[in-house]
Design an enzyme around this catalytic site. Structure first.
Site, PDB file in Angstrom:
ATOM      1  N   HIS A  98       8.947  45.875  50.459  1.00 60.00           N
ATOM      2  CA  HIS A  98      10.308  45.331  50.425  1.00 60.00           C
ATOM      3  C   HIS A  98      10.520  44.445  49.203  1.00 60.00           C
ATOM      4  CE1 HIS A  98      10.107  46.166  54.890  1.00 60.00           C
ATOM      5  NE2 HIS A  98      11.239  46.765  54.533  1.00 60.00           N
ATOM      6  N   GLY A  99      11.767  44.375  48.757  1.00 61.13           N
ATOM      7  CA  GLY A  99      12.123  43.418  47.716  1.00 61.13           C
ATOM      8  C   GLY A  99      12.122  44.003  46.314  1.00 61.13           C
ATOM      9  N   ASP A 110      18.274  47.262  61.691  1.00 63.74           N
ATOM     10  CA  ASP A 110      17.096  47.354  60.825  1.00 63.74           C
ATOM     11  C   ASP A 110      16.080  46.277  61.230  1.00 63.74           C
ATOM     12  OD1 ASP A 110      15.700  48.364  58.625  1.00 63.74           O
ATOM     13  OD2 ASP A 110      16.590  46.915  57.240  1.00 63.74           O
ATOM     14  N   HIS A 111      14.840  46.673  61.423  1.00 63.85           N
ATOM     15  CA  HIS A 111      13.746  45.730  61.733  1.00 63.85           C
ATOM     16  C   HIS A 111      14.027  44.799  62.908  1.00 63.85           C
ATOM     17  CE1 HIS A 111      11.301  46.812  58.243  1.00 63.85           C
ATOM     18  NE2 HIS A 111      12.417  46.798  57.516  1.00 63.85           N
TER      19      HIS A 111
HETATM   20  P1  13P Z   1      14.278  47.558  49.543  1.00 60.04           P
HETATM   21  O1  13P Z   1      13.985  46.094  49.519  1.00 60.04           O
HETATM   22  O2  13P Z   1      13.326  48.318  48.688  1.00 60.04           O
HETATM   23  O3  13P Z   1      15.683  47.871  49.225  1.00 60.04           O
HETATM   24  O4  13P Z   1      13.999  48.070  51.049  1.00 60.04           O
HETATM   25  C1  13P Z   1      14.977  47.926  52.039  1.00 60.04           C
HETATM   26  C2  13P Z   1      14.472  48.231  53.401  1.00 60.04           C
HETATM   27  O5  13P Z   1      13.415  48.775  53.630  1.00 60.04           O
HETATM   28  C3  13P Z   1      15.349  47.871  54.518  1.00 60.04           C
HETATM   29  O6  13P Z   1      14.772  48.119  55.759  1.00 60.04           O
HETATM   30  O1  G3H Z   2      14.025  45.351  55.190  1.00 54.58           O
HETATM   31  C1  G3H Z   2      14.818  44.416  55.322  1.00 54.58           C
HETATM   32  C2  G3H Z   2      16.159  44.411  54.744  1.00 54.58           C
HETATM   33  O2  G3H Z   2      16.174  44.587  53.373  1.00 54.58           O
HETATM   34  C3  G3H Z   2      16.957  43.262  55.230  1.00 54.58           C
HETATM   35  O3  G3H Z   2      16.895  42.117  54.484  1.00 54.58           O
HETATM   36  O4  G3H Z   2      16.646  40.508  56.371  1.00 54.58           O
HETATM   37  O5  G3H Z   2      17.286  39.730  54.045  1.00 54.58           O
HETATM   38  O6  G3H Z   2      18.909  40.996  55.451  1.00 54.58           O
HETATM   39  P1  G3H Z   2      17.461  40.744  55.124  1.00 54.58           P
HETATM   40 ZN    ZN Z   3      12.613  47.808  55.746  1.00 55.34          ZN
END
Ligand code: 13P
Ligand code: G3H
Ligand code: ZN
Length: 306
Positions: free
Chosen positions: A177-178, A81-82
Site C-alpha cells: 500500500h501507499g 475496503d479492509h
Molecule cells: P494503493 O495504495 O497502491 O493505491 O492500494 C490501494 C488499495 O489496495 C486499497 O485497498
Molecule cells: O488500502 C487501503 C486504502 O488505500 C484506504 O486508505 O484507510 O487511508 O482511506 P485509507
Molecule cells: Zn488494500
C-alpha cells in the site's frame, strides 16, 4: 442489473480485471463514474473504514444513491475496503453495500479462518459478496499497516478458501500500500501467483496496485511537496495480471490521491490570487477522469458492460 459476482466471474473467464477505486469525497467519486462510463467498464467504488467515518454513513449512502441514478447504465458496486471487524462488515451489509472485504490478514491462520467464516456466513444470508485476505502486504495506509510482507502460501490459500467459503481472495505477491512500493525495480512474484491460481478457483484480488506516475510526483515536488523516492508498480505488470492471471479486481487509491493533490498544488501555486476551490476541483475531476479511463484500459476492462 447484473451483480458484482457476475462481473468478477466474467473477468476471470475473459481475462480482465475490474478497477476498484477508493474515494472519500464527491469529486473523486464523480471522476471514477465518469471515466468508467466513458470506457464502458463496470466499476467498484471502495470506501475504507477511514473514508466511511470521514464521509459519514448518511452522506455516503446519499452520494451512492445519486451516482447510481445519474449513471443508470453503469454497473457501480459499493465495496467496503479492509473491514477489520465483524461489526464494521455487519454495518456495511445493513447500509446496503454490494460487497465487503473482511481483512483478517494480520491474524494467525486459524483465527483468520474463524473470523472470515463468521463474516461470510452472515453476509451470504443477505446475498452480499465477501472478499477475504491471506498473506500480508507491507506498507502503511490509515488503519492498514504492516512492516514486512508475508507472501500468500498457495496450499494455505486452498485450505483457507475451502474452510471459509469466501467469494474472492486478496493475495500478497509483492505489492504494497501507499506511494513507496519499491526501492529498486518494480516486480511481483508471478511464480507464487501461478501456484495460488492452480490451487484456488475463485477470483483473485490485487491490493496496493497504484503505479505512482512520476509526472504527478514531479508536479507535487515542484509545487511545494516532498515525495522523493515514491515509486509504484509498472502498468505492464498490471495488464499481465489482468489478462494472463486470475487477478479480477485491482485496487487503486494512491494514484487518485496523487492526481488530485498534484492538480491542486499546481493550480494554487500558479494562481495565487484564486480562493475558489471549485476552479481547482473542476480541473482535478477532469484529470482523475482521464486517469480512470487509462486504468480501465490497462486492466483490459473496456466495453465490458453486459
Ligand atoms: P494503493 O495504495 O497502491 O493505491 O492500494 C490501494 C488499495 O489496495 C486499497 O485497498
Ligand atoms: O488500502 C487501503 C486504502 O488505500 C484506504 O486508505 O484507510 O487511508 O482511506 P485509507
Ligand atoms: Zn488494500
Amino acid at each position: 442489473m447484473k451483480k458484482i459476482d457476475f462481473y468478477l466471474k466474467d473477468a476471470l473467464k475473459n481475462g480482465y480485471a475490474l478497477g476498484a477505486y477508493n474515494f472519500s469525497n464527491l469529486e473523486t467519486l464523480k471522476a471514477i463514474c465518469e471515466g468508467s462510463k466513458n470506457t464502458k467498464s463496470p466499476v467498484i467504488v471502495a470506501v475504507s473504514e477511514g473514508a466511511l467515518s470521514y464521509l459519514g454513513e448518511n452522506y455516503l449512502m446519499s452520494m451512492i444513491e445519486t451516482v447510481k441514478n445519474e449513471y443508470k447504465n453503469l454497473p457501480i458496486f459499493l465495496h467496503l475496503d479492509h473491514g477489520k471487524s465483524f461489526e464494521i462488515c455487519k454495518k456495511a451489509v445493513k447500509l446496503g453495500f454490494d460487497s465487503i472485504m473482511f481483512d483478517g490478514s494480520s491474524l494467525p491462520f486459524e483465527q483468520n479462518v474463524k473470523n472470515t467464516k463468521k463474516v461470510v456466513d452472515y453476509a451470504h444470508k443477505y446475498g452480499i459478496f465477501v472478499e477475504a485476505e491471506l498473506g500480508v502486504l507491507a506498507g502503511i495506509e490509515d488503519t492498514v499497516s504492516a512492516d514486512k510482507a508475508i507472501f500468500t502460501n498457495p496450499q494455505a490459500a486452498k485450505e483457507f478458501v475451502s474452510k471459509t467459503n469466501c467469494d474472492s481472495l486478496a493475495v500478497a505477491v509483492g505489492t504494497s500500500h501507499g506511494a513507496y512500493k519499491f526501492k529498486g525495480k518494480s516486480e511481483i512474484r508471478f511464480d507464487i501467483l501461478e501456484k495460488i491460481q492452480k490451487e484456488v478457483s475463485i477470483p483473485l484480488v490485487l491490493h496496493g496496485a497504484s503505479s505512482v506516475p512520476q509526472n504527478f510526483i514531479k508536479t507535487i515536488n515542484k509545487f511545494g511537496g516532498d515525495m522523493n523516492g515514491a515509486k509504484g508498480i509498472d502498468s505492464k505488470i498490471l495488464s499481465k495480471c489482468a489478462k494472463d492471471y486470475h487477478i479480477c479486481k485491482i485496487n487503486t487509491d494512491t494514484d487518485l490521491r496523487l492526481c488530485y493533490i498534484a492538480t491542486l498544488r499546481k493550480h494554487f501555486a500558479e494562481n495565487p490570487k484564486d480562493f475558489d476551490i471549485r476552479n481547482a476541483n473542476l480541473i482535478a475531476i477532469k484529470e482523475m477522469t482521464k486517469l480512470i479511463e487509462e486504468k480501465n484500459h490497462i486492466f483490459n476492462c473496456e466495453n465490458r458492460i453486459k
